[in-house]
Design an enzyme around this catalytic site. Sequence first.
Site, short mmCIF file in Angstrom:
data_model
loop_
_atom_site.label_atom_id
_atom_site.label_comp_id
_atom_site.label_asym_id
_atom_site.label_seq_id
_atom_site.Cartn_x
_atom_site.Cartn_y
_atom_site.Cartn_z
N GLN A 167 3.02 9.99 1.17
CA GLN A 167 4.34 9.37 1.28
C GLN A 167 5.28 9.75 0.14
O GLN A 167 6.48 9.49 0.21
CB GLN A 167 4.22 7.84 1.34
CG GLN A 167 3.59 7.34 2.63
CD GLN A 167 3.41 5.83 2.59
OE1 GLN A 167 2.42 5.33 2.09
NE2 GLN A 167 4.39 5.10 3.09
N CYS A 224 6.08 -0.37 6.89
CA CYS A 224 5.73 0.80 6.09
C CYS A 224 6.93 1.19 5.24
O CYS A 224 8.07 1.18 5.74
CB CYS A 224 5.35 1.94 7.04
SG CYS A 224 4.93 3.47 6.21
N LEU A 225 6.69 1.55 3.98
CA LEU A 225 7.81 1.94 3.11
C LEU A 225 8.48 3.22 3.62
O LEU A 225 9.63 3.48 3.28
CB LEU A 225 7.31 2.15 1.67
CG LEU A 225 6.82 0.89 0.95
CD1 LEU A 225 6.35 1.25 -0.46
CD2 LEU A 225 7.89 -0.18 0.90
N HIS A 258 -4.12 1.74 8.09
CA HIS A 258 -2.73 2.22 8.01
C HIS A 258 -2.61 3.33 6.95
O HIS A 258 -2.03 4.39 7.21
CB HIS A 258 -1.83 1.02 7.65
CG HIS A 258 -0.39 1.34 7.45
ND1 HIS A 258 0.61 0.83 8.25
CD2 HIS A 258 0.24 2.11 6.53
CE1 HIS A 258 1.79 1.28 7.84
NE2 HIS A 258 1.59 2.06 6.78
N GLU A 259 -3.18 3.10 5.77
CA GLU A 259 -3.05 4.08 4.69
C GLU A 259 -3.86 5.35 4.97
O GLU A 259 -3.40 6.46 4.67
CB GLU A 259 -3.47 3.47 3.35
CG GLU A 259 -2.64 2.27 2.89
CD GLU A 259 -1.14 2.53 2.83
OE1 GLU A 259 -0.73 3.69 2.61
OE2 GLU A 259 -0.37 1.57 3.04
N HIS A 297 -2.04 7.71 7.09
CA HIS A 297 -1.06 8.56 6.37
C HIS A 297 -1.71 9.85 5.89
O HIS A 297 -1.09 10.91 5.91
CB HIS A 297 -0.50 7.82 5.15
CG HIS A 297 0.62 6.87 5.47
ND1 HIS A 297 1.77 7.26 6.10
CD2 HIS A 297 0.76 5.54 5.22
CE1 HIS A 297 2.58 6.20 6.22
NE2 HIS A 297 1.99 5.16 5.71
N GLY A 348 0.84 -1.19 0.00
CA GLY A 348 0.00 0.00 0.00
C GLY A 348 0.87 1.24 0.00
O GLY A 348 2.02 1.19 0.46
ZN ZN Z 1 2.80 3.25 5.55
#
Ligand code: ZN
Length: 170
Positions: free
Chosen positions: A51, A94-95, A136-137, A140, A46
Amino acid sequence: MTRLTVLTVPDPRLRLKAEPVAQVDDEIRTLMNNLMETMYADDGAGLAAVQVGIPKRVIVMDLTDHYPTLKPLKIANPEITWRSKETKVELEACLSVPDQCAPVERHLAIKVKYLDENNILQEIDAEDLLARCFQHEIDHLDGKVYIDYVSPLKRQILIQRAQKVVRMKK
Ligand SMILES: [Zn+2]
């Protein structure tokens, strides 16, 4: 499609609250496609526009490994309309916090409404991993990162380790 650069903690741009999009037009569809390409290149499941430094309420997710019938999702203006009382703690990654993970408590099931890549309103019932990914997304988009759910000391350690990973990759 263009591969974008994923911001990593503690970049302050990850803390911006994203603005809703007026509609899903060609510009937003291009953003969705670029997010997809970036997510695949970095081996993520995701990715939110925040991000990559674009504070718009747009996310992409691909959980086909876990849900073979679920197509990759391109999402704008997601809104959680219902949350289960039941919660579950699982490891998240998470990236934007490369090569780290930590346990996070999330609602086990949620309902989400959003605009798809054709600007059509969709509503989805999500459970387990899918529900976790949405939460989670969407976090962000509100300037939150999963490390906010751990203790300040643990958060500092995760940030330092992630920074070290970023330095080694340069
Ligand atoms: Zn993330």
